[in-house]
Design an enzyme around this catalytic site. Structure first.
Site, mmCIF file in Angstrom:
data_model
loop_
_atom_site.group_PDB
_atom_site.id
_atom_site.type_symbol
_atom_site.label_atom_id
_atom_site.label_comp_id
_atom_site.label_asym_id
_atom_site.label_seq_id
_atom_site.Cartn_x
_atom_site.Cartn_y
_atom_site.Cartn_z
ATOM 1 N N ASP A 252 3.568 -0.157 -2.144
ATOM 2 C CA ASP A 252 4.434 0.888 -1.635
ATOM 3 C C ASP A 252 4.947 1.679 -2.847
ATOM 4 O O ASP A 252 4.803 1.234 -3.989
ATOM 5 C CB ASP A 252 5.585 0.252 -0.851
ATOM 6 C CG ASP A 252 6.570 1.277 -0.341
ATOM 7 O OD1 ASP A 252 6.131 2.281 0.245
ATOM 8 O OD2 ASP A 252 7.783 1.083 -0.544
ATOM 9 N N ASP B 282 8.242 4.284 -2.914
ATOM 10 C CA ASP B 282 9.703 4.361 -2.985
ATOM 11 C C ASP B 282 10.326 2.990 -2.733
ATOM 12 O O ASP B 282 10.063 2.353 -1.716
ATOM 13 C CB ASP B 282 10.240 5.350 -1.948
ATOM 14 C CG ASP B 282 9.731 6.760 -2.188
ATOM 15 O OD1 ASP B 282 9.805 7.221 -3.339
ATOM 16 O OD2 ASP B 282 9.251 7.397 -1.233
ATOM 17 N N ASP C 287 8.752 -3.343 -0.256
ATOM 18 C CA ASP C 287 10.175 -3.681 -0.267
ATOM 19 C C ASP C 287 10.823 -3.601 1.105
ATOM 20 O O ASP C 287 12.022 -3.831 1.231
ATOM 21 C CB ASP C 287 10.922 -2.727 -1.213
ATOM 22 C CG ASP C 287 10.877 -1.292 -0.702
ATOM 23 O OD1 ASP C 287 11.927 -0.791 -0.272
ATOM 24 O OD2 ASP C 287 9.797 -0.686 -0.709
#
Length: 224
Positions: A10, A12, A176
């Site tokens: 991922d 961001d 995240d």
């Protein structure tokens, strides 16, 4: 080498702390429409499902604060202004998380294929990576408009398997948020959950990733 051939990430909240620039861009657009300014810790809870949903969440908050609503044309204009401001501030305040660059370089040197899978607008993905000098490390970049479906749908991970001729068990994903964990598990891929990112203020362990790490460099411990 382990069973893994490709590692997807991922963007961001995983590679880059982009929250300050996203908050700045939301608030700059909101100011043009006389909407309230949102604190960073609130904007954090809106991130993870792409720009349209970020703005929808922001507008719902603004309505709750002020009672003010925008019509469809105003919402379209607001989204354009957010896109403009974010395009101007992609890496103004953003920073790489600790150990990201060195770990990615190590993984590349070890022969792993690296890919980015993000719901971020596709046009912004490469410029952000380039700004931090890491774009050349990746063999594939998938953004929010790259495919018909975005995370938590597993389509991006299926796409990577197809493009590189891999089984899902040969792909490790690192993210995240619960969207990252769900996409990976649905695709049949192992997944690392990082504790420092943007997961709506919910501990990433609750999404049951295969590993939970506090430091990006810890990824190396499962690849030895």
């Amino acid at each position: 080498m382990t069973q893994f051939k490709l590692i997807g990430f991922d963007l961001d909240g995983t590679l880059v702390n982009s929250l300050p620039d996203l908050a700045l861009s939301v608030n700059s657009a909101f100011a043009e429409f006389d909407l309230p300014q949102a604190p960073e810790d609130l904007v954090l809870t809106w991130i993870g499902n792409g720009a349209d949903i970020l703005i929808a969440r922001a507008l719902a908050w603004a309505k709750a604060q002020t009672g003010k609503t925008l019509n469809d044309e105003q919402i379209k204009a607001l989204k354009r202004r957010f896109g403009f401001y974010y395009g101007e501030n992609l890496c103004n305040l953003s920073v790489l998380y600790p150990n990201v660059k060195s770990t990615l370089e190590t993984l590349k040197q070890k022969g792993y294929l690296l890919a980015v899978v993000t719901n971020k607008p596709t046009k912004h993905v490469q410029p952000v990576l380039q700004a931090f000098g890491i774009d050349h490390l990746f063999s594939e970049l998938l953004g929010g408009q790259s495919l018909p479906a975005i995370k938590p749908h597993p389509a991006p991970l299926y796409y990577l398997c197809g493009k590189f001729g891999l089984y899902p068990k040969q792909v490790l994903f690192v993210g995240d948020s619960k969207n990252d964990i769900l996409a990976a598990h649905t695709a049949g891929c192992a997944v690392v959950g990082l504790t420092y990112g943007y997961n709506y203020n919910i501990p990433i362990a609750e999404s049951k990733p295969d590993w939970v790490f506090d430091d990006f460099a810890q990824i190396l411990t499962i690849l030895e």
